[in-house]
Design a protein around this motif. Sequence first.
Motif, PDB file in Angstrom:
ATOM      1  N   GLY A 488       0.791  -1.230   0.000  1.00 18.78           N
ATOM      2  CA  GLY A 488       0.000   0.000   0.000  1.00 18.78           C
ATOM      3  C   GLY A 488       0.817   1.271   0.000  1.00 18.78           C
ATOM      4  O   GLY A 488       0.269   2.377  -0.175  1.00 18.78           O
ATOM      5  N   LEU A 489       2.134   1.139   0.167  1.00 19.23           N
ATOM      6  CA  LEU A 489       2.969   2.334   0.279  1.00 19.23           C
ATOM      7  C   LEU A 489       3.009   3.155  -0.998  1.00 19.23           C
ATOM      8  O   LEU A 489       3.160   4.376  -0.950  1.00 19.23           O
ATOM      9  CB  LEU A 489       4.395   1.942   0.685  1.00 19.23           C
ATOM     10  CG  LEU A 489       4.565   1.347   2.087  1.00 19.23           C
ATOM     11  CD1 LEU A 489       6.040   1.058   2.366  1.00 19.23           C
ATOM     12  CD2 LEU A 489       4.024   2.299   3.151  1.00 19.23           C
ATOM     13  N   LEU A 513      10.069   1.548   3.458  1.00 22.82           N
ATOM     14  CA  LEU A 513       9.820   2.942   3.833  1.00 22.82           C
ATOM     15  C   LEU A 513      10.959   3.835   3.382  1.00 22.82           C
ATOM     16  O   LEU A 513      10.739   4.962   2.931  1.00 22.82           O
ATOM     17  CB  LEU A 513       9.637   3.054   5.347  1.00 22.82           C
ATOM     18  CG  LEU A 513       8.254   2.723   5.898  1.00 22.82           C
ATOM     19  CD1 LEU A 513       8.274   2.716   7.420  1.00 22.82           C
ATOM     20  CD2 LEU A 513       7.230   3.732   5.403  1.00 22.82           C
ATOM     21  N   LYS A 514      12.176   3.340   3.490  1.00 22.82           N
ATOM     22  CA  LYS A 514      13.335   4.128   3.050  1.00 22.82           C
ATOM     23  C   LYS A 514      13.297   4.335   1.541  1.00 22.82           C
ATOM     24  O   LYS A 514      13.604   5.432   1.056  1.00 22.82           O
ATOM     25  CB  LYS A 514      14.630   3.405   3.452  1.00 22.82           C
ATOM     26  CG  LYS A 514      15.875   4.253   3.293  1.00 22.82           C
ATOM     27  CD  LYS A 514      15.840   5.445   4.240  1.00 22.82           C
ATOM     28  CE  LYS A 514      17.120   6.261   4.173  1.00 22.82           C
ATOM     29  NZ  LYS A 514      17.079   7.441   5.076  1.00 22.82           N
ATOM     30  N   LYS A 515      12.900   3.318   0.822  1.00 22.20           N
ATOM     31  CA  LYS A 515      12.777   3.451  -0.630  1.00 22.20           C
ATOM     32  C   LYS A 515      11.751   4.522  -0.990  1.00 22.20           C
ATOM     33  O   LYS A 515      11.961   5.330  -1.895  1.00 22.20           O
ATOM     34  CB  LYS A 515      12.372   2.109  -1.250  1.00 22.20           C
ATOM     35  CG  LYS A 515      13.465   1.056  -1.259  1.00 22.20           C
ATOM     36  CD  LYS A 515      12.946  -0.222  -1.921  1.00 22.20           C
ATOM     37  CE  LYS A 515      13.998  -1.305  -1.929  1.00 22.20           C
ATOM     38  NZ  LYS A 515      13.492  -2.564  -2.537  1.00 22.20           N
ATOM     39  N   ASN A 523      10.702  15.389   1.305  1.00 21.85           N
ATOM     40  CA  ASN A 523      10.560  16.225   2.505  1.00 21.85           C
ATOM     41  C   ASN A 523      10.326  15.426   3.783  1.00 21.85           C
ATOM     42  O   ASN A 523      10.228  15.998   4.869  1.00 21.85           O
ATOM     43  CB  ASN A 523       9.400  17.211   2.318  1.00 21.85           C
ATOM     44  CG  ASN A 523       9.679  18.227   1.229  1.00 21.85           C
ATOM     45  OD1 ASN A 523      10.749  18.816   1.190  1.00 21.85           O
ATOM     46  ND2 ASN A 523       8.730  18.414   0.326  1.00 21.85           N
ATOM     47  N   LEU A 524      10.253  14.109   3.653  1.00 24.80           N
ATOM     48  CA  LEU A 524       9.978  13.256   4.802  1.00 24.80           C
ATOM     49  C   LEU A 524      11.192  13.212   5.735  1.00 24.80           C
ATOM     50  O   LEU A 524      12.280  12.774   5.339  1.00 24.80           O
ATOM     51  CB  LEU A 524       9.637  11.848   4.319  1.00 24.80           C
ATOM     52  CG  LEU A 524       8.879  10.931   5.278  1.00 24.80           C
ATOM     53  CD1 LEU A 524       7.566  11.556   5.700  1.00 24.80           C
ATOM     54  CD2 LEU A 524       8.630   9.577   4.615  1.00 24.80           C
ATOM     55  N   VAL A 527      10.124   9.334  10.208  1.00 26.92           N
ATOM     56  CA  VAL A 527       9.512   8.104   9.730  1.00 26.92           C
ATOM     57  C   VAL A 527       9.547   7.054  10.838  1.00 26.92           C
ATOM     58  O   VAL A 527      10.588   6.844  11.457  1.00 26.92           O
ATOM     59  CB  VAL A 527      10.236   7.545   8.489  1.00 26.92           C
ATOM     60  CG1 VAL A 527       9.485   6.332   7.938  1.00 26.92           C
ATOM     61  CG2 VAL A 527      10.385   8.601   7.423  1.00 26.92           C
ATOM     62  N   ARG A 528       8.413   6.431  11.077  1.00 25.10           N
ATOM     63  CA  ARG A 528       8.348   5.317  12.026  1.00 25.10           C
ATOM     64  C   ARG A 528       7.603   4.156  11.387  1.00 25.10           C
ATOM     65  O   ARG A 528       6.512   4.359  10.854  1.00 25.10           O
ATOM     66  CB  ARG A 528       7.636   5.748  13.308  1.00 25.10           C
ATOM     67  CG  ARG A 528       8.366   6.821  14.082  1.00 25.10           C
ATOM     68  CD  ARG A 528       7.609   7.132  15.353  1.00 25.10           C
ATOM     69  NE  ARG A 528       8.275   8.188  16.118  1.00 25.10           N
ATOM     70  CZ  ARG A 528       7.828   8.650  17.280  1.00 25.10           C
ATOM     71  NH1 ARG A 528       6.722   8.132  17.808  1.00 25.10           N
ATOM     72  NH2 ARG A 528       8.465   9.594  17.918  1.00 25.10           N
ATOM     73  N   PRO A 529       8.173   2.945  11.429  1.00 22.87           N
ATOM     74  CA  PRO A 529       9.467   2.593  12.012  1.00 22.87           C
ATOM     75  C   PRO A 529      10.625   3.055  11.138  1.00 22.87           C
ATOM     76  O   PRO A 529      10.469   3.181   9.923  1.00 22.87           O
ATOM     77  CB  PRO A 529       9.411   1.074  12.078  1.00 22.87           C
ATOM     78  CG  PRO A 529       8.507   0.699  10.945  1.00 22.87           C
ATOM     79  CD  PRO A 529       7.483   1.781  10.865  1.00 22.87           C
ATOM     80  N   GLU A 530      11.748   3.276  11.795  1.00 15.65           N
ATOM     81  CA  GLU A 530      12.933   3.721  11.048  1.00 15.65           C
ATOM     82  C   GLU A 530      13.660   2.509  10.476  1.00 15.65           C
ATOM     83  O   GLU A 530      13.625   1.436  11.032  1.00 15.65           O
ATOM     84  CB  GLU A 530      13.859   4.508  11.979  1.00 15.65           C
ATOM     85  CG  GLU A 530      13.223   5.816  12.435  1.00 15.65           C
ATOM     86  CD  GLU A 530      14.137   6.606  13.355  1.00 15.65           C
ATOM     87  OE1 GLU A 530      15.148   6.034  13.800  1.00 15.65           O
ATOM     88  OE2 GLU A 530      13.826   7.773  13.618  1.00 15.65           O
TER      89      GLU A 530
END
Length: 530
Positions: A488-489, A513-515, A523-524, A527-530
């Motif tokens: 869903g990201l 999430l890093k991708k 601008n992020l 972020v959690r989880p890191e």
Amino acid sequence: MGGACSRKRGHSVEDEGSRRVASGRLSKAGSSKWLLFSLPRCGSTVLQKGQTKCPTLMELCVAKIREDIAKYSSFSMLPRDISQQIFNELVESFCLTDASLEAFRDCAIQDMLLGEYPGVKDSWMHVIASQGKSLLSLDVSCSDVTDSGLLHLKDCSNVQSLSFNYCDQISDRGMEYLSGLSNLTSLSFKKSNAITAEGMKAFRYLVNLVNLDLERCLKIHGGLIHIEGLKKLETLNIRCCNCIRDEDILSLSGLINLRELQMSSCKVSDAGISHLKGLKKLVHLNLEGCPVTGASLEFISGLVSLLYLNLSRCCLSDEGCRNFSDLVKLKVLNLAFNNITDACLMHIKDLINLESLNLDSCKIGDEGLLNLKGLLQLKSLELSDTEVGSIGLRHLSGLCNLESINLSFTMVTDGGLRKLSGLTSIKSLNLDSRQITDVGLSALTNLTGLTHLDLFGARITDAGTNCLRRLTALVSLNVSNSHITNAGLHHLKPLKNLRSLSLESCRVTATELKKLQLSALPNLVNVRPE
């Protein structure tokens, strides 16, 4: 070409420098143009990478002095405004030391703001006090300054603002040294546990005091009697002074110019509040956590200038709430964590100037919201942990200025969110509810001005995140404890303004999430989880 660099032919820099020295001294109010010739010429290479605005010549000169500060033994010959800029630069860059401070002796600096600066102690007060009558404001909060250090301020008779917050080594003895500073308009001693009612005797001589901050001073019971003659006082902060009792408040009854009174977490009851009834200019009153009941509203209702009233965590019930109707100027009202019901809201419906209303954890239900439909100026509404459900939200549909609403831990379901879809002015929405699903999320797509959305615990899936694509103004998004996965990201990629994203306890990985952050959301930053 004009300007500071324009020179007559044959007129050398050395000649002008010699003439200035021969004049005996430099005026502190004189031109700063001479500084341009006392420093090496700075080229454009000093600009940092990515800097879009060219610094002024003065900024370049001050930066150069900061770099070479060890070369200078005194700035006392400089014009005051330049000395001030150099001092400020050293403080902001944490370059001020015992040695460099000495260069500012007798510089006639006006503002020495050293709050939370490391290493400030009594020896620094010698140089600070050398500014004499020029010194207007001083902040040495969180320092090791003691009573002995305050002794040096006796010659700074024009000082107007002093801050000694969290200075644990200042006691009643040090307060005596301040009694002669009759030009003081602002004085702050937050969390100064060594100050007692005895030391507050010095305040009676500070006849021009406008602002006084004694927050968390735990030994001042009986000391407020020494400020009863300060008729110019406009703001008084005695928050978290749990030593303050009803008898202390009697000393405030004559402060007719008082506009702001902070008394949260004091042990003041209805009897103490009765002493405030003559303060007709009071605009801001904070009684959070005080053991006052609805009976105090009889006295508060006479404070006709009130704009801000905080009664959170008091002992209010519906009894006495009828007096709210007299506070027609109120803009902010906080009634959180009180035992009030819908019956209380009947007396709030005529407060048409309200912009913020906090009913967190009150016994408010759907019918009570009917009384809010006429509050058309309302911008912020806190209904967290109340008995409000979807049906009651229909009463809010006309609040076209509403910007923030908190519905966490309420009975609101997907159907209720459709009643909010027309409130396009909303910027912050907190749902924080396990009763919200993808269906409810689809009702929010019209709220394109949303900047903060909290869906903690909502039962939304990857399909639901597709509804977020249109909310491109989002700055903060919390979908923790939901059913979102890595799949869903990709729906979040259009949210280019996103700075904070929380997906804790979801089936997403830190790698994905890093991708997302690197490929689509520049601008992020949180972020959690890191």
